[in-house]
Write a protein that holds these residues in place. Structure first.
Motif, mmCIF file in Angstrom:
data_model
loop_
_atom_site.group_PDB
_atom_site.id
_atom_site.type_symbol
_atom_site.label_atom_id
_atom_site.label_comp_id
_atom_site.label_asym_id
_atom_site.label_seq_id
_atom_site.Cartn_x
_atom_site.Cartn_y
_atom_site.Cartn_z
ATOM 1 N N GLU A 19 -10.013 -7.346 34.990
ATOM 2 C CA GLU A 19 -11.379 -7.852 35.134
ATOM 3 C C GLU A 19 -12.252 -7.159 34.095
ATOM 4 O O GLU A 19 -12.316 -5.933 34.065
ATOM 5 C CB GLU A 19 -11.882 -7.557 36.550
ATOM 6 C CG GLU A 19 -13.358 -7.754 36.774
ATOM 7 C CD GLU A 19 -13.818 -9.181 36.595
ATOM 8 O OE1 GLU A 19 -14.628 -9.408 35.676
ATOM 9 O OE2 GLU A 19 -13.386 -10.056 37.356
ATOM 10 N N ASN A 24 -17.542 -5.618 38.800
ATOM 11 C CA ASN A 24 -16.529 -6.338 39.588
ATOM 12 C C ASN A 24 -15.217 -5.568 39.631
ATOM 13 O O ASN A 24 -14.567 -5.485 40.679
ATOM 14 C CB ASN A 24 -16.283 -7.734 39.022
ATOM 15 C CG ASN A 24 -17.351 -8.725 39.418
ATOM 16 O OD1 ASN A 24 -18.036 -8.554 40.421
ATOM 17 N ND2 ASN A 24 -17.493 -9.769 38.623
ATOM 18 N N PHE A 28 -13.689 -4.414 43.146
ATOM 19 C CA PHE A 28 -12.380 -4.863 43.625
ATOM 20 C C PHE A 28 -11.440 -3.680 43.814
ATOM 21 O O PHE A 28 -10.758 -3.565 44.835
ATOM 22 C CB PHE A 28 -11.741 -5.871 42.664
ATOM 23 C CG PHE A 28 -12.479 -7.170 42.524
ATOM 24 C CD1 PHE A 28 -13.253 -7.691 43.542
ATOM 25 C CD2 PHE A 28 -12.403 -7.888 41.340
ATOM 26 C CE1 PHE A 28 -13.932 -8.899 43.412
ATOM 27 C CE2 PHE A 28 -13.070 -9.095 41.189
ATOM 28 C CZ PHE A 28 -13.830 -9.601 42.226
ATOM 29 N N LEU A 61 -4.148 -9.352 40.200
ATOM 30 C CA LEU A 61 -5.447 -9.973 40.440
ATOM 31 C C LEU A 61 -6.059 -10.199 39.069
ATOM 32 O O LEU A 61 -6.296 -9.234 38.338
ATOM 33 C CB LEU A 61 -6.300 -9.035 41.291
ATOM 34 C CG LEU A 61 -7.518 -9.608 41.965
ATOM 35 C CD1 LEU A 61 -7.120 -10.566 43.075
ATOM 36 C CD2 LEU A 61 -8.350 -8.478 42.548
ATOM 37 N N ASP A 63 -8.748 -12.149 36.284
ATOM 38 C CA ASP A 63 -9.917 -12.923 35.868
ATOM 39 C C ASP A 63 -9.469 -13.855 34.742
ATOM 40 O O ASP A 63 -8.510 -13.553 34.023
ATOM 41 C CB ASP A 63 -11.009 -11.964 35.383
ATOM 42 C CG ASP A 63 -12.307 -12.661 35.034
ATOM 43 O OD1 ASP A 63 -12.538 -13.801 35.475
ATOM 44 O OD2 ASP A 63 -13.116 -12.050 34.321
ATOM 45 N N VAL A 92 -9.204 -14.615 40.216
ATOM 46 C CA VAL A 92 -10.573 -14.435 40.705
ATOM 47 C C VAL A 92 -11.465 -14.710 39.510
ATOM 48 O O VAL A 92 -11.503 -13.928 38.561
ATOM 49 C CB VAL A 92 -10.807 -13.019 41.253
ATOM 50 C CG1 VAL A 92 -12.237 -12.877 41.742
ATOM 51 C CG2 VAL A 92 -9.828 -12.693 42.368
ATOM 52 N N SER A 93 -12.167 -15.845 39.536
ATOM 53 C CA SER A 93 -12.882 -16.291 38.350
ATOM 54 C C SER A 93 -14.237 -16.906 38.689
ATOM 55 O O SER A 93 -14.430 -17.430 39.782
ATOM 56 C CB SER A 93 -12.026 -17.325 37.608
ATOM 57 O OG SER A 93 -12.707 -17.816 36.478
ATOM 58 N N TYR A 112 -6.615 -19.092 44.125
ATOM 59 C CA TYR A 112 -7.726 -19.160 43.176
ATOM 60 C C TYR A 112 -9.013 -18.916 43.955
ATOM 61 O O TYR A 112 -9.376 -19.719 44.821
ATOM 62 C CB TYR A 112 -7.781 -20.537 42.504
ATOM 63 C CG TYR A 112 -8.701 -20.611 41.310
ATOM 64 C CD1 TYR A 112 -8.177 -20.608 40.022
ATOM 65 C CD2 TYR A 112 -10.084 -20.693 41.467
ATOM 66 C CE1 TYR A 112 -9.014 -20.687 38.911
ATOM 67 C CE2 TYR A 112 -10.921 -20.774 40.363
ATOM 68 C CZ TYR A 112 -10.379 -20.761 39.090
ATOM 69 O OH TYR A 112 -11.205 -20.830 37.994
ATOM 70 N N LEU A 113 -9.673 -17.805 43.679
ATOM 71 C CA LEU A 113 -10.930 -17.460 44.331
ATOM 72 C C LEU A 113 -12.057 -17.561 43.314
ATOM 73 O O LEU A 113 -11.902 -17.122 42.171
ATOM 74 C CB LEU A 113 -10.875 -16.035 44.889
ATOM 75 C CG LEU A 113 -9.750 -15.747 45.889
ATOM 76 C CD1 LEU A 113 -9.763 -14.267 46.272
ATOM 77 C CD2 LEU A 113 -9.863 -16.629 47.111
ATOM 78 N N LYS A 115 -15.800 -16.547 42.072
ATOM 79 C CA LYS A 115 -16.819 -15.505 42.193
ATOM 80 C C LYS A 115 -18.161 -16.142 42.511
ATOM 81 O O LYS A 115 -18.434 -17.233 42.018
ATOM 82 C CB LYS A 115 -16.942 -14.718 40.884
ATOM 83 C CG LYS A 115 -15.726 -13.933 40.521
ATOM 84 C CD LYS A 115 -15.954 -13.296 39.164
ATOM 85 C CE LYS A 115 -14.712 -12.665 38.615
ATOM 86 N NZ LYS A 115 -14.885 -12.233 37.228
ATOM 87 N N VAL A 117 -16.967 -13.275 45.186
ATOM 88 C CA VAL A 117 -15.949 -13.257 46.231
ATOM 89 C C VAL A 117 -16.393 -12.310 47.340
ATOM 90 O O VAL A 117 -16.802 -11.188 47.063
ATOM 91 C CB VAL A 117 -14.587 -12.792 45.654
ATOM 92 C CG1 VAL A 117 -13.550 -12.661 46.736
ATOM 93 C CG2 VAL A 117 -14.119 -13.751 44.579
ATOM 94 N N LEU A 122 -11.149 -11.810 49.709
ATOM 95 C CA LEU A 122 -10.224 -11.130 48.804
ATOM 96 C C LEU A 122 -9.041 -10.555 49.572
ATOM 97 O O LEU A 122 -7.888 -10.807 49.226
ATOM 98 C CB LEU A 122 -10.956 -10.025 48.033
ATOM 99 C CG LEU A 122 -10.091 -9.179 47.107
ATOM 100 C CD1 LEU A 122 -9.521 -10.027 45.981
ATOM 101 C CD2 LEU A 122 -10.897 -8.018 46.557
#
Length: 134
Positions: A19, A24, A28, A61, A63, A92-93, A112-113, A115, A117, A122
């Motif tokens: 990331e 962030n 995380f 994880l 980005d 995580v994007s 796919y999460l 942001k 988040v 998570l």
């Protein structure tokens, strides 16, 4: 780079966080460490394969909007590596378009999460992709 103070602790699952946003990345990493994981947090993926080899993670994880090498290229690199092909990946994007989600999932991401988040999202995704005792 952020690493867990428990990086040599037995039985802890290992997660690499890639990331570029410092806040962030720390957010995380801190939460995952608090949740009992060993974490290696990286600001970019330029030497990702070497970092994976050294850290031996159970989960990545990732980005997508990264400097130098974007997350899509890193995901393709991981999936084309015989050693890391089966490594679970959660993207995580901030990319919220359906096309971005579809592309990442087609390239092999398990989740796919988008942001921002929430922490419960998570950790829920982590546990879905990386069940306890697996």
């Amino acid at each position: 780079m952020v690493t867990s103070p428990f990086s040599t602790a037995e039985g802890r699952r290992r997660i690499v966080v890639v990331e570029d946003d410092t806040a962030n990345r720390l957010f995380f990493a801190d939460y995952l460490i608090f949740s009992g994981f060993t974490v290696l947090a990286l600001p970019h993926g330029l030497d990702l394969e070497q970092q994976l080899k050294e850290f031996q993670p159970d989960l990545l994880l990732l980005d997508l909007g990264l400097p130098e090498v974007d997350g899509y290229a890193l995901l393709q690199q991981v999936r084309s590596s015989a050693m890391w092909r089966q490594l679970p990946v959660i993207v995580v994007s901030g990319y919220a378009f359906a096309e971005d989600q579809h592309r990442a999932l087609e390239l092999g991401a398990q989740q796919y999460l988008i942001k921002p988040v929430r922490l419960h999202q998570l950790i829920q995704a982590v546990h879905q992709v990386l069940p306890p005792g697996a």
